[in-house]
Design a protein around this motif. Structure first.
Motif, PDB file in Angstrom:
ATOM      1  N   LYS A  54      73.510  21.963  53.578  1.00 24.66           N
ATOM      2  CA  LYS A  54      74.425  21.547  54.645  1.00 24.66           C
ATOM      3  C   LYS A  54      75.842  22.069  54.451  1.00 24.66           C
ATOM      4  O   LYS A  54      76.556  22.323  55.419  1.00 24.66           O
ATOM      5  CB  LYS A  54      74.483  20.015  54.717  1.00 24.66           C
ATOM      6  CG  LYS A  54      73.382  19.377  55.532  1.00 24.66           C
ATOM      7  CD  LYS A  54      73.646  17.896  55.719  1.00 24.66           C
ATOM      8  CE  LYS A  54      74.925  17.673  56.507  1.00 24.66           C
ATOM      9  NZ  LYS A  54      75.216  16.241  56.720  1.00 24.66           N
ATOM     10  N   LEU A  55      76.284  22.217  53.208  1.00 25.87           N
ATOM     11  CA  LEU A  55      77.678  22.573  52.930  1.00 25.87           C
ATOM     12  C   LEU A  55      77.899  24.067  53.136  1.00 25.87           C
ATOM     13  O   LEU A  55      77.355  24.898  52.407  1.00 25.87           O
ATOM     14  CB  LEU A  55      78.034  22.192  51.494  1.00 25.87           C
ATOM     15  CG  LEU A  55      79.485  22.437  51.072  1.00 25.87           C
ATOM     16  CD1 LEU A  55      80.435  21.609  51.927  1.00 25.87           C
ATOM     17  CD2 LEU A  55      79.665  22.119  49.602  1.00 25.87           C
ATOM     18  N   SER A  56      78.699  24.417  54.132  1.00 26.88           N
ATOM     19  CA  SER A  56      78.949  25.828  54.430  1.00 26.88           C
ATOM     20  C   SER A  56      79.989  26.398  53.482  1.00 26.88           C
ATOM     21  O   SER A  56      80.863  25.688  52.986  1.00 26.88           O
ATOM     22  CB  SER A  56      79.428  25.986  55.875  1.00 26.88           C
ATOM     23  OG  SER A  56      80.727  25.443  56.025  1.00 26.88           O
ATOM     24  N   ARG A 183      70.945  28.681  52.524  1.00 26.55           N
ATOM     25  CA  ARG A 183      71.517  28.318  53.824  1.00 26.55           C
ATOM     26  C   ARG A 183      71.123  29.282  54.947  1.00 26.55           C
ATOM     27  O   ARG A 183      70.954  28.867  56.100  1.00 26.55           O
ATOM     28  CB  ARG A 183      73.050  28.272  53.723  1.00 26.55           C
ATOM     29  CG  ARG A 183      73.588  26.957  53.211  1.00 26.55           C
ATOM     30  CD  ARG A 183      75.109  26.943  53.271  1.00 26.55           C
ATOM     31  NE  ARG A 183      75.617  27.322  54.576  1.00 26.55           N
ATOM     32  CZ  ARG A 183      75.658  26.513  55.632  1.00 26.55           C
ATOM     33  NH1 ARG A 183      75.226  25.275  55.527  1.00 26.55           N
ATOM     34  NH2 ARG A 183      76.149  26.935  56.786  1.00 26.55           N
ATOM     35  N   ARG A 184      70.986  30.543  54.625  1.00 24.78           N
ATOM     36  CA  ARG A 184      70.655  31.536  55.652  1.00 24.78           C
ATOM     37  C   ARG A 184      69.381  31.160  56.391  1.00 24.78           C
ATOM     38  O   ARG A 184      69.243  31.405  57.597  1.00 24.78           O
ATOM     39  CB  ARG A 184      70.506  32.908  54.995  1.00 24.78           C
ATOM     40  CG  ARG A 184      70.109  34.022  55.953  1.00 24.78           C
ATOM     41  CD  ARG A 184      70.013  35.328  55.211  1.00 24.78           C
ATOM     42  NE  ARG A 184      69.550  36.404  56.098  1.00 24.78           N
ATOM     43  CZ  ARG A 184      69.337  37.651  55.698  1.00 24.78           C
ATOM     44  NH1 ARG A 184      69.553  37.986  54.422  1.00 24.78           N
ATOM     45  NH2 ARG A 184      68.924  38.568  56.554  1.00 24.78           N
ATOM     46  N   PRO A 188      70.083  26.417  59.827  1.00 26.58           N
ATOM     47  CA  PRO A 188      69.784  26.213  61.259  1.00 26.58           C
ATOM     48  C   PRO A 188      68.705  25.154  61.481  1.00 26.58           C
ATOM     49  O   PRO A 188      68.800  24.354  62.419  1.00 26.58           O
ATOM     50  CB  PRO A 188      69.309  27.600  61.715  1.00 26.58           C
ATOM     51  CG  PRO A 188      69.895  28.556  60.733  1.00 26.58           C
ATOM     52  CD  PRO A 188      69.891  27.826  59.432  1.00 26.58           C
ATOM     53  N   TRP A 189      67.694  25.148  60.623  1.00 22.96           N
ATOM     54  CA  TRP A 189      66.615  24.169  60.755  1.00 22.96           C
ATOM     55  C   TRP A 189      67.136  22.754  60.521  1.00 22.96           C
ATOM     56  O   TRP A 189      66.794  21.825  61.246  1.00 22.96           O
ATOM     57  CB  TRP A 189      65.508  24.505  59.760  1.00 22.96           C
ATOM     58  CG  TRP A 189      64.282  23.653  59.889  1.00 22.96           C
ATOM     59  CD1 TRP A 189      63.242  23.823  60.746  1.00 22.96           C
ATOM     60  CD2 TRP A 189      63.976  22.480  59.118  1.00 22.96           C
ATOM     61  NE1 TRP A 189      62.292  22.836  60.565  1.00 22.96           N
ATOM     62  CE2 TRP A 189      62.717  22.002  59.575  1.00 22.96           C
ATOM     63  CE3 TRP A 189      64.632  21.798  58.095  1.00 22.96           C
ATOM     64  CZ2 TRP A 189      62.112  20.872  59.029  1.00 22.96           C
ATOM     65  CZ3 TRP A 189      64.031  20.663  57.567  1.00 22.96           C
ATOM     66  CH2 TRP A 189      62.780  20.213  58.024  1.00 22.96           C
ATOM     67  N   ARG A 192      69.266  21.279  63.410  1.00 20.57           N
ATOM     68  CA  ARG A 192      68.507  20.757  64.550  1.00 20.57           C
ATOM     69  C   ARG A 192      67.889  19.401  64.238  1.00 20.57           C
ATOM     70  O   ARG A 192      67.322  18.755  65.120  1.00 20.57           O
ATOM     71  CB  ARG A 192      67.389  21.749  64.930  1.00 20.57           C
ATOM     72  CG  ARG A 192      67.911  23.066  65.481  1.00 20.57           C
ATOM     73  CD  ARG A 192      66.782  23.867  66.119  1.00 20.57           C
ATOM     74  NE  ARG A 192      65.750  24.222  65.166  1.00 20.57           N
ATOM     75  CZ  ARG A 192      65.741  25.356  64.455  1.00 20.57           C
ATOM     76  NH1 ARG A 192      66.735  26.227  64.604  1.00 20.57           N
ATOM     77  NH2 ARG A 192      64.764  25.618  63.615  1.00 20.57           N
ATOM     78  N   ARG A 193      67.983  18.978  62.992  1.00 21.30           N
ATOM     79  CA  ARG A 193      67.417  17.694  62.568  1.00 21.30           C
ATOM     80  C   ARG A 193      68.483  16.912  61.810  1.00 21.30           C
ATOM     81  O   ARG A 193      68.398  16.708  60.603  1.00 21.30           O
ATOM     82  CB  ARG A 193      66.178  17.926  61.693  1.00 21.30           C
ATOM     83  CG  ARG A 193      65.042  18.615  62.447  1.00 21.30           C
ATOM     84  CD  ARG A 193      64.022  19.236  61.523  1.00 21.30           C
ATOM     85  NE  ARG A 193      62.915  19.810  62.251  1.00 21.30           N
ATOM     86  CZ  ARG A 193      62.933  21.015  62.818  1.00 21.30           C
ATOM     87  NH1 ARG A 193      64.045  21.755  62.738  1.00 21.30           N
ATOM     88  NH2 ARG A 193      61.886  21.476  63.469  1.00 21.30           N
ATOM     89  N   LYS A 194      69.514  16.469  62.545  1.00 23.78           N
ATOM     90  CA  LYS A 194      70.689  15.858  61.939  1.00 23.78           C
ATOM     91  C   LYS A 194      70.371  14.564  61.194  1.00 23.78           C
ATOM     92  O   LYS A 194      71.089  14.173  60.272  1.00 23.78           O
ATOM     93  CB  LYS A 194      71.749  15.609  63.013  1.00 23.78           C
ATOM     94  CG  LYS A 194      72.302  16.897  63.620  1.00 23.78           C
ATOM     95  CD  LYS A 194      73.388  16.609  64.638  1.00 23.78           C
ATOM     96  CE  LYS A 194      73.942  17.898  65.219  1.00 23.78           C
ATOM     97  NZ  LYS A 194      75.018  17.647  66.215  1.00 23.78           N
ATOM     98  N   SER A 195      69.322  13.891  61.620  1.00 23.06           N
ATOM     99  CA  SER A 195      68.992  12.618  60.963  1.00 23.06           C
ATOM    100  C   SER A 195      68.190  12.808  59.675  1.00 23.06           C
ATOM    101  O   SER A 195      67.952  11.845  58.941  1.00 23.06           O
ATOM    102  CB  SER A 195      68.186  11.735  61.913  1.00 23.06           C
ATOM    103  OG  SER A 195      66.947  12.353  62.230  1.00 23.06           O
TER     104      SER A 195
END
Length: 324
Positions: A54-56, A183-184, A188-189, A192-195
């Motif tokens: 998650k951490l960019s 992360r690459r 993105p996956w 789309r699934r924030k929870s």
């Protein structure tokens, strides 16, 4: 707004209490204890993998520019808190193992999700909060065991051996690094699934708490902890949080930090992570002691959520309206 904030955390608080109750009545034993232990370890590994993914890197670069703010958060988390912990545990108020748990609480890193959420609600610098909270968690993988060795070894509660250090690296640091490097493909996956991270976060904590408390109950936890002990623990946790909240707010004024950065110091500096504390305690302490050691962490976790929810709402309402 307050109802919305409490609605987010209340189900987890209830689930945590229910988990402790179940562990008190039906603790896992034998093969079941081994199975739950493996499941809890797997959940923690997955949790830190997701945090890393998650951490960019942009957030890391942007956040590192605010050196003064992050240094203040780091000093509060790993200097002020431990000093307060040493002072409080020197008082003969608690069972030695519960006192060790209070000291261990003060050595933990900050939280991630709640620090960022409260900073956002209070209209603070969210980007800086992401960096401060994430850096604190990552640093805690190394700093917390070192502080345990320095401050708790003399009391005989815990020490960090090479095998324990390897366990922390393999269970926490390695998954975080692998997740960040992936992360690459994974970011993105996950977006789309924030929870997903919240579900894994809470599920892994509940698994570890059930396993740890089950072992402690089997070893006579509730015969050693009285109602008076719980009352003293609640008082200590409340005083500890109040002192740090006041110290961070006035420190921000002394450092002449902008309001948005002062909010970051307030929330990131005053938090202690249950998600990091439970697995680290599981590695550093004998299984039969983990339940008592993490009891102060669990109590502090609930107090900080409730208190900071109220503070964040009031700061958000008092924030100046953005210019048109």
């Amino acid at each position: 707004m307050l109802r919305r904030i409490l609605a987010v955390f209340e189900p987890f608080v209830l689930m945590l209490l229910a988990t402790v109750a179940i562990a008190s009545v039906l603790p896992p034993v034998g093969a079941a204890a081994t199975g739950f232990g493996w499941a809890a370890d797997a959940g923690i590994v997955l949790l830190f993998f997701l945090h890393g993914a998650k951490l960019s890197r942009a957030a890391i670069v942007d956040g590192l520019r605010n050196v003064r703010l992050h240094a203040a958060v780091f000093a509060t988390t790993f200097v002020l808190f431990p000093l307060l912990g040493l002072g409080m545990t020197a008082l003969p108020l608690l069972d030695p193992l519960l006192a060790a748990g209070v000291l261990f609480l003060t050595l933990l890193p900050s939280t991630v999700q709640s620090s960022i959420a409260f900073t956002s609600i209070a209209r603070g610098n969210v980007a800086a909060a992401v960096c401060s909270a994430s850096f604190s968690n990552l640093a805690g993988i190394v700093v917390t065991p070192l502080l345990v060795t320095l401050l708790m070894k003399g009391a005989g509660q815990a020490h960090v051996s090479l095998a324990q250090a390897e366990g922390i690296v393999l269970q926490l640091l390695a998954p975080f690094v692998v997740g960040h490097l992936s992360r690459r493909w994974t970011a993105p996956w996950i977006a789309r699934r924030k929870s997903l991270v919240t579900t894994v976060d809470r599920g892994s904590i509940l698994l570890v708490v059930y396993t740890a408390f089950g072992a402690a109950v089997a070893d006579g936890l509730w015969h050693r902890v009285s109602g008076a002990d719980l009352a003293v623990l609640l008082a200590i946790c409340g005083v500890l949080l109040a002192v740090v909240l006041a110290a961070t707010w006035y420190a921000a004024k002394a450092l002449k930090l902008p309001r948005a950065d002062a909010i970051v110091l307030l929330f990131c500096g005053s938090k202690k992570s249950l998600a990091s504390g439970v697995p680290i305690a599981g590695v550093l302490f004998p299984a039969a002691q983990v339940g008592m050691v993490i009891l102060p962490v669990m109590l502090f976790h609930q107090i900080q959520l409730i208190a900071c929810a109220v503070i964040a709402r009031r700061l958000g309402e008092a924030a100046p309206s953005p210019r048109p």
